[in-house]
Scaffold this motif. Sequence first.
Motif, PDB file in Angstrom:
ATOM      1  N   GLY A 126      15.177 -14.824 -21.809  1.00 40.54           N
ATOM      2  CA  GLY A 126      16.251 -15.110 -22.598  1.00 40.54           C
ATOM      3  C   GLY A 126      16.422 -16.848 -23.263  1.00 40.54           C
ATOM      4  O   GLY A 126      16.469 -17.345 -23.990  1.00 40.54           O
ATOM      5  N   VAL A 127      15.880 -17.471 -21.548  1.00 35.77           N
ATOM      6  CA  VAL A 127      15.640 -19.025 -21.789  1.00 35.77           C
ATOM      7  C   VAL A 127      14.950 -18.924 -22.586  1.00 35.77           C
ATOM      8  O   VAL A 127      14.329 -19.995 -22.988  1.00 35.77           O
ATOM      9  CB  VAL A 127      15.831 -19.202 -20.159  1.00 35.77           C
ATOM     10  CG1 VAL A 127      15.156 -20.348 -20.316  1.00 35.77           C
ATOM     11  CG2 VAL A 127      16.914 -19.027 -19.108  1.00 35.77           C
ATOM     12  N   GLY A 180      15.380 -25.341 -19.507  1.00 34.43           N
ATOM     13  CA  GLY A 180      14.391 -24.584 -18.134  1.00 34.43           C
ATOM     14  C   GLY A 180      14.675 -23.913 -17.220  1.00 34.43           C
ATOM     15  O   GLY A 180      16.203 -23.499 -16.921  1.00 34.43           O
ATOM     16  N   CYS A 181      14.394 -24.106 -15.807  1.00 30.34           N
ATOM     17  CA  CYS A 181      14.653 -23.208 -14.440  1.00 30.34           C
ATOM     18  C   CYS A 181      14.796 -24.296 -14.048  1.00 30.34           C
ATOM     19  O   CYS A 181      13.403 -25.091 -13.625  1.00 30.34           O
ATOM     20  CB  CYS A 181      14.020 -22.173 -14.559  1.00 30.34           C
ATOM     21  SG  CYS A 181      12.543 -21.743 -14.613  1.00 30.34           S
ATOM     22  N   THR A 182      15.054 -24.066 -12.489  1.00 30.78           N
ATOM     23  CA  THR A 182      16.269 -23.486 -12.729  1.00 30.78           C
ATOM     24  C   THR A 182      17.313 -24.475 -12.536  1.00 30.78           C
ATOM     25  O   THR A 182      17.934 -25.469 -11.976  1.00 30.78           O
ATOM     26  CB  THR A 182      16.329 -22.848 -11.023  1.00 30.78           C
ATOM     27  OG1 THR A 182      16.687 -23.773 -10.245  1.00 30.78           O
ATOM     28  CG2 THR A 182      15.233 -21.514 -11.087  1.00 30.78           C
ATOM     29  N   GLY A 204      23.158 -24.466 -23.305  1.00 26.15           N
ATOM     30  CA  GLY A 204      23.186 -23.905 -22.229  1.00 26.15           C
ATOM     31  C   GLY A 204      22.799 -22.453 -21.951  1.00 26.15           C
ATOM     32  O   GLY A 204      22.438 -22.002 -20.886  1.00 26.15           O
ATOM     33  N   GLU A 205      22.620 -21.644 -22.634  1.00 29.78           N
ATOM     34  CA  GLU A 205      21.558 -20.635 -23.143  1.00 29.78           C
ATOM     35  C   GLU A 205      20.160 -20.403 -22.551  1.00 29.78           C
ATOM     36  O   GLU A 205      19.291 -20.019 -22.847  1.00 29.78           O
ATOM     37  CB  GLU A 205      21.281 -19.865 -24.514  1.00 29.78           C
ATOM     38  CG  GLU A 205      23.022 -19.560 -24.635  1.00 29.78           C
ATOM     39  CD  GLU A 205      24.013 -20.565 -26.002  1.00 29.78           C
ATOM     40  OE1 GLU A 205      24.295 -20.859 -27.217  1.00 29.78           O
ATOM     41  OE2 GLU A 205      23.592 -21.718 -26.015  1.00 29.78           O
ATOM     42  N   ALA A 206      19.751 -22.042 -22.706  1.00 31.23           N
ATOM     43  CA  ALA A 206      18.448 -22.125 -22.686  1.00 31.23           C
ATOM     44  C   ALA A 206      18.372 -22.609 -21.734  1.00 31.23           C
ATOM     45  O   ALA A 206      17.486 -23.291 -21.217  1.00 31.23           O
ATOM     46  CB  ALA A 206      17.955 -22.930 -23.621  1.00 31.23           C
ATOM     47  N   VAL A 207      19.310 -22.009 -20.480  1.00 30.43           N
ATOM     48  CA  VAL A 207      19.071 -22.932 -18.866  1.00 30.43           C
ATOM     49  C   VAL A 207      18.981 -21.921 -17.970  1.00 30.43           C
ATOM     50  O   VAL A 207      19.869 -20.642 -18.697  1.00 30.43           O
ATOM     51  CB  VAL A 207      19.220 -23.979 -18.051  1.00 30.43           C
ATOM     52  CG1 VAL A 207      19.391 -25.589 -18.990  1.00 30.43           C
ATOM     53  CG2 VAL A 207      21.368 -23.635 -18.288  1.00 30.43           C
ATOM     54  N   HIS A 265      23.974 -20.058 -11.758  1.00 31.76           N
ATOM     55  CA  HIS A 265      23.802 -20.851 -12.199  1.00 31.76           C
ATOM     56  C   HIS A 265      25.524 -21.366 -12.698  1.00 31.76           C
ATOM     57  O   HIS A 265      24.776 -22.454 -13.538  1.00 31.76           O
ATOM     58  CB  HIS A 265      23.378 -19.419 -13.343  1.00 31.76           C
ATOM     59  CG  HIS A 265      23.367 -19.599 -14.942  1.00 31.76           C
ATOM     60  ND1 HIS A 265      22.385 -20.473 -15.568  1.00 31.76           N
ATOM     61  CD2 HIS A 265      24.231 -19.229 -16.334  1.00 31.76           C
ATOM     62  CE1 HIS A 265      23.025 -20.617 -17.186  1.00 31.76           C
ATOM     63  NE2 HIS A 265      23.848 -20.267 -17.089  1.00 31.76           N
ATOM     64  N   GLU A 266      26.330 -20.672 -12.578  1.00 31.85           N
ATOM     65  CA  GLU A 266      27.729 -20.615 -13.073  1.00 31.85           C
ATOM     66  C   GLU A 266      28.198 -22.112 -13.171  1.00 31.85           C
ATOM     67  O   GLU A 266      29.273 -22.578 -13.722  1.00 31.85           O
ATOM     68  CB  GLU A 266      28.528 -19.658 -13.635  1.00 31.85           C
ATOM     69  CG  GLU A 266      27.941 -17.973 -13.915  1.00 31.85           C
ATOM     70  CD  GLU A 266      28.901 -16.877 -14.186  1.00 31.85           C
ATOM     71  OE1 GLU A 266      30.018 -17.007 -13.753  1.00 31.85           O
ATOM     72  OE2 GLU A 266      28.322 -16.075 -14.691  1.00 31.85           O
ATOM     73  N   SER A 267      28.228 -22.132 -11.738  1.00 36.28           N
ATOM     74  CA  SER A 267      28.992 -23.258 -10.835  1.00 36.28           C
ATOM     75  C   SER A 267      27.688 -23.773 -11.584  1.00 36.28           C
ATOM     76  O   SER A 267      28.825 -25.245 -11.514  1.00 36.28           O
ATOM     77  CB  SER A 267      28.868 -22.801  -9.027  1.00 36.28           C
ATOM     78  OG  SER A 267      28.201 -23.052  -8.943  1.00 36.28           O
ATOM     79  N   ASN A 268      26.750 -24.408 -11.231  1.00 32.78           N
ATOM     80  CA  ASN A 268      25.663 -25.244 -12.167  1.00 32.78           C
ATOM     81  C   ASN A 268      26.081 -25.768 -13.187  1.00 32.78           C
ATOM     82  O   ASN A 268      26.201 -27.099 -13.545  1.00 32.78           O
ATOM     83  CB  ASN A 268      24.590 -25.255 -11.706  1.00 32.78           C
ATOM     84  CG  ASN A 268      24.328 -25.708  -9.972  1.00 32.78           C
ATOM     85  OD1 ASN A 268      24.614 -27.162  -9.387  1.00 32.78           O
ATOM     86  ND2 ASN A 268      24.520 -24.483  -9.099  1.00 32.78           N
TER      87      ASN A 268
END
Length: 224
Positions: A56-57, A154-156, A179-182, A190-193
């Motif tokens: 998805g990312v 990107g990640c993470t 938001g949808e691309a990390v 993920h959510e907390s950051n």
Amino acid sequence: MAGSNETHTSEATQAVYERASMDTRVGYGTTPALVVVDLQVGFTDSESPLGGDLTGVVDRTNDLLDAAHDTDVPVVFTRIVSTHPDHADFGIWQAKIPRLDTLKAGSRWVDIDERLHRADEDHVLDKRQASAFHETELASMLVAWGVDTVVVTGCTTSGCIRATVVDACAHGYRTIVPGEAVGDRAPEPHESNVFDMDAKYADVRPVGEVADYLRGADVDGLEQ
């Protein structure tokens, strides 16, 4: 791996951040660059000890790459690469995450994911620490391009994205996180950051809106 712009923070947590006025938008500037962080095979292939499913990312980042290429917005891809036999170039980070030893020059794990719409003119930057700014050419290139806004994908989310975003803010750039691309290895970090970066260092915005911005649309009037 997790990747979205949805967060599930409690009302009490949100109240604490709002009281500290950590809900302000800095908005978009006039001259963006797109920085694609570490979407290399070592992180996007589940066979890698460091990897997972970031389909998805990758797909959402392609939406942004297409938009950037349409309007000649500069694009920088980063990847983590060690060139030293015992990975001393990673410093103490190697002791904290021993499996960084898989990201050695010449291995398939350092290749940019081939699903990404990379253009010949896009720059590939090798780094040895979490931030794309740490002892790399990124800051000099952004200055040469006259950039005032950095879009980070990107990640993470909790690692190299966050480190790059914090440094982008520190360097004085308006910083946008689609938001949808990390993505990250698990939903909780993920959510907390995403929530915390949005509060302190960047504007977390929907991918569609950011793509419109990269194509030159006036998005400042959109709901913030």
